[in-house]
Write a protein that holds these residues in place. Structure first.
Motif, PDB file in Angstrom:
ATOM      1  N   PRO A  39       0.653  -1.461  -0.510  1.00  0.00           N
ATOM      2  CA  PRO A  39      -0.214   0.391   0.153  1.00  0.00           C
ATOM      3  C   PRO A  39       0.756   1.382  -0.318  1.00  0.00           C
ATOM      4  CG  PRO A  39      -0.147  -1.849   1.478  1.00  0.00           C
ATOM      5  CD  PRO A  39       0.380  -2.218   1.278  1.00  0.00           C
ATOM      6  N   ASN A  40       0.677   2.367  -0.393  1.00  0.00           N
ATOM      7  CA  ASN A  40       1.011   3.885  -0.602  1.00  0.00           C
ATOM      8  C   ASN A  40       2.097   3.892  -1.622  1.00  0.00           C
ATOM      9  OD1 ASN A  40      -1.076   4.846   0.544  1.00  0.00           O
ATOM     10  ND2 ASN A  40      -0.948   3.689   2.159  1.00  0.00           N
ATOM     11  N   VAL A  41       2.880   2.727  -2.092  1.00  0.00           N
ATOM     12  CA  VAL A  41       4.203   2.956  -2.606  1.00  0.00           C
ATOM     13  C   VAL A  41       3.783   3.340  -3.773  1.00  0.00           C
ATOM     14  CG1 VAL A  41       6.040   1.320  -3.684  1.00  0.00           C
ATOM     15  CG2 VAL A  41       4.956   0.678  -1.765  1.00  0.00           C
ATOM     16  N   ARG A  42       4.938   3.796  -4.059  1.00  0.00           N
ATOM     17  CA  ARG A  42       4.982   4.888  -5.519  1.00  0.00           C
ATOM     18  C   ARG A  42       6.188   4.237  -6.224  1.00  0.00           C
ATOM     19  NH1 ARG A  42       5.508  11.025  -5.519  1.00  0.00           N
ATOM     20  NH2 ARG A  42       8.155  10.408  -6.882  1.00  0.00           N
ATOM     21  N   VAL A  43       5.862   4.267  -7.251  1.00  0.00           N
ATOM     22  CA  VAL A  43       6.088   3.271  -8.757  1.00  0.00           C
ATOM     23  C   VAL A  43       6.663   3.997 -10.296  1.00  0.00           C
ATOM     24  CG1 VAL A  43       5.878   1.197 -10.362  1.00  0.00           C
ATOM     25  CG2 VAL A  43       4.478   0.954  -7.723  1.00  0.00           C
ATOM     26  N   ASP A  44       7.783   3.859  -9.979  1.00  0.00           N
ATOM     27  CA  ASP A  44       8.368   4.508 -10.988  1.00  0.00           C
ATOM     28  C   ASP A  44       8.037   3.751 -12.911  1.00  0.00           C
ATOM     29  OD1 ASP A  44       9.796   5.461 -13.881  1.00  0.00           O
ATOM     30  OD2 ASP A  44      11.297   6.856 -11.729  1.00  0.00           O
ATOM     31  N   LEU A  45       7.245   3.916 -13.897  1.00  0.00           N
ATOM     32  CA  LEU A  45       7.319   3.120 -15.077  1.00  0.00           C
ATOM     33  C   LEU A  45       7.311   3.814 -15.784  1.00  0.00           C
ATOM     34  CD1 LEU A  45       3.449   2.072 -14.585  1.00  0.00           C
ATOM     35  CD2 LEU A  45       5.594   0.857 -14.098  1.00  0.00           C
ATOM     36  N   ARG A  46       8.129   2.769 -16.438  1.00  0.00           N
ATOM     37  CA  ARG A  46       8.423   3.509 -17.933  1.00  0.00           C
ATOM     38  C   ARG A  46       8.991   3.181 -19.477  1.00  0.00           C
ATOM     39  NH1 ARG A  46      12.527   7.887 -17.750  1.00  0.00           N
ATOM     40  NH2 ARG A  46      12.880   7.919 -16.406  1.00  0.00           N
ATOM     41  N   ALA A  47       8.448   3.121 -20.517  1.00  0.00           N
ATOM     42  CA  ALA A  47       8.206   2.803 -21.888  1.00  0.00           C
ATOM     43  C   ALA A  47       9.829   2.682 -22.750  1.00  0.00           C
ATOM     44  CB  ALA A  47       6.985   2.900 -22.614  1.00  0.00           C
ATOM     45  N   ASP A  48      10.191   1.868 -22.975  1.00  0.00           N
ATOM     46  CA  ASP A  48      11.435   1.509 -23.623  1.00  0.00           C
ATOM     47  C   ASP A  48      11.166   1.462 -25.322  1.00  0.00           C
ATOM     48  OD1 ASP A  48      13.100   3.193 -21.248  1.00  0.00           O
ATOM     49  OD2 ASP A  48      13.497   1.424 -20.411  1.00  0.00           O
ATOM     50  N   VAL A  71       3.944   6.633 -10.464  1.00  0.00           N
ATOM     51  CA  VAL A  71       2.072   6.386  -9.454  1.00  0.00           C
ATOM     52  C   VAL A  71       2.438   5.576  -8.447  1.00  0.00           C
ATOM     53  CG1 VAL A  71      -0.007   3.897  -9.926  1.00  0.00           C
ATOM     54  CG2 VAL A  71       1.273   5.226 -12.090  1.00  0.00           C
ATOM     55  N   THR A  72       1.269   6.363  -7.805  1.00  0.00           N
ATOM     56  CA  THR A  72       1.681   5.788  -6.147  1.00  0.00           C
ATOM     57  C   THR A  72       0.551   5.289  -5.701  1.00  0.00           C
ATOM     58  OG1 THR A  72       1.871   7.992  -5.386  1.00  0.00           O
ATOM     59  CG2 THR A  72       1.203   6.463  -4.119  1.00  0.00           C
ATOM     60  N   LEU A  73       0.367   3.324  -5.519  1.00  0.00           N
ATOM     61  CA  LEU A  73      -0.476   2.555  -5.465  1.00  0.00           C
ATOM     62  C   LEU A  73      -1.413   2.827  -4.379  1.00  0.00           C
ATOM     63  CD1 LEU A  73       1.419  -0.957  -5.598  1.00  0.00           C
ATOM     64  CD2 LEU A  73       0.719   0.460  -7.434  1.00  0.00           C
ATOM     65  N   ASP A  74      -2.819   2.679  -4.721  1.00  0.00           N
ATOM     66  CA  ASP A  74      -3.533   2.919  -3.851  1.00  0.00           C
ATOM     67  C   ASP A  74      -3.047   2.239  -1.635  1.00  0.00           C
ATOM     68  OD1 ASP A  74      -4.762   0.257  -3.774  1.00  0.00           O
ATOM     69  OD2 ASP A  74      -6.653   1.069  -4.798  1.00  0.00           O
ATOM     70  N   GLY A  75      -4.698   2.213  -0.761  1.00  0.00           N
ATOM     71  CA  GLY A  75      -3.641   1.994   0.400  1.00  0.00           C
ATOM     72  C   GLY A  75      -4.131   0.629   0.210  1.00  0.00           C
ATOM     73  N   ASN A  76      -4.754  -0.544  -1.013  1.00  0.00           N
ATOM     74  CA  ASN A  76      -4.742  -1.541  -0.974  1.00  0.00           C
ATOM     75  C   ASN A  76      -3.897  -2.212  -1.609  1.00  0.00           C
ATOM     76  OD1 ASN A  76      -6.897  -1.995   0.414  1.00  0.00           O
ATOM     77  ND2 ASN A  76      -8.454  -1.837  -1.613  1.00  0.00           N
ATOM     78  N   GLY A  77      -2.690  -1.427  -2.531  1.00  0.00           N
ATOM     79  CA  GLY A  77      -2.026  -1.116  -3.009  1.00  0.00           C
ATOM     80  C   GLY A  77      -1.932  -1.753  -4.287  1.00  0.00           C
ATOM     81  N   LYS A  78      -3.155  -1.029  -5.074  1.00  0.00           N
ATOM     82  CA  LYS A  78      -3.446  -1.496  -6.111  1.00  0.00           C
ATOM     83  C   LYS A  78      -3.754   0.657  -7.139  1.00  0.00           C
ATOM     84  CE  LYS A  78      -6.702  -5.696  -4.875  1.00  0.00           C
ATOM     85  NZ  LYS A  78      -7.761  -5.342  -5.412  1.00  0.00           N
ATOM     86  N   ALA A  79      -2.960  -0.807  -8.344  1.00  0.00           N
ATOM     87  CA  ALA A  79      -3.098   1.538  -9.595  1.00  0.00           C
ATOM     88  C   ALA A  79      -3.754   0.021 -10.099  1.00  0.00           C
ATOM     89  CB  ALA A  79      -2.239   2.000  -9.561  1.00  0.00           C
ATOM     90  N   ARG A  80      -4.390   1.015 -11.613  1.00  0.00           N
ATOM     91  CA  ARG A  80      -4.947   0.783 -13.390  1.00  0.00           C
ATOM     92  C   ARG A  80      -4.826   1.844 -14.110  1.00  0.00           C
ATOM     93  NH1 ARG A  80      -9.487  -0.314 -16.201  1.00  0.00           N
ATOM     94  NH2 ARG A  80      -9.225  -2.186 -17.153  1.00  0.00           N
ATOM     95  N   LEU A  81      -3.915   1.585 -14.755  1.00  0.00           N
ATOM     96  CA  LEU A  81      -4.081   2.653 -15.817  1.00  0.00           C
ATOM     97  C   LEU A  81      -4.114   2.090 -17.016  1.00  0.00           C
ATOM     98  CD1 LEU A  81      -1.206   2.672 -13.624  1.00  0.00           C
ATOM     99  CD2 LEU A  81      -0.396   4.453 -14.956  1.00  0.00           C
TER     100      LEU A  81
END
Length: 113
Positions: A39-48, A71-81
């Motif tokens: 939960p609440n972890v920041r994730v650095d995403l890159r397309a190479d 992206v910062t994951l939500d309180g449940n540790g999820k994100a959708r893009l």
């Protein structure tokens, strides 16, 4: 003590209407990009590896960013893009590929249709 946060990345076909920030047109290929981790972890995403004449876009309901986003994951540790490969030059190769890296590691590979 060093703690490494593991993030799982899953690409699947995008279903339903695109997000309001996503580019429109028949020149794109879109996927649902689902992230899971602590939960609440920041994730650095890159397309190479995206070819000339193509743009990789990471879109949320509020923002669409080319090639890179955090992206910062939500309180449940999820994100959708919504992840898209968009052909911007009609002279570009007919298909594109991207390697999506989460926090510097290879997470997923995407290829246009």
């Amino acid at each position: 003590m060093i703690v490494l946060a593991l993030v799982t990345v899953l690409l699947s076909p995008w279903k339903g209407p695109s997000l309001p920030t996503a580019p429109a047109g028949n020149y794109e290929t879109s996927w649902a990009l689902n992230l899971r981790g602590a939960p609440n972890v920041r994730v650095d995403l890159r397309a190479d590896g995206v070819g000339k004449g193509w743009v990789a876009a990471f879109c949320t309901a509020r923002l669409c960013a080319p090639f890179h986003t955090i992206v910062t994951l939500d309180g449940n540790g999820k994100a959708r893009l919504e992840f898209s490969l968009i052909r911007t030059d009609p002279k570009a190769a007919a298909h594109a590929h991207a390697v999506i890296r989460a926090d510097g590691g290879v997470a997923a590979r995407a290829s246009s249709r």
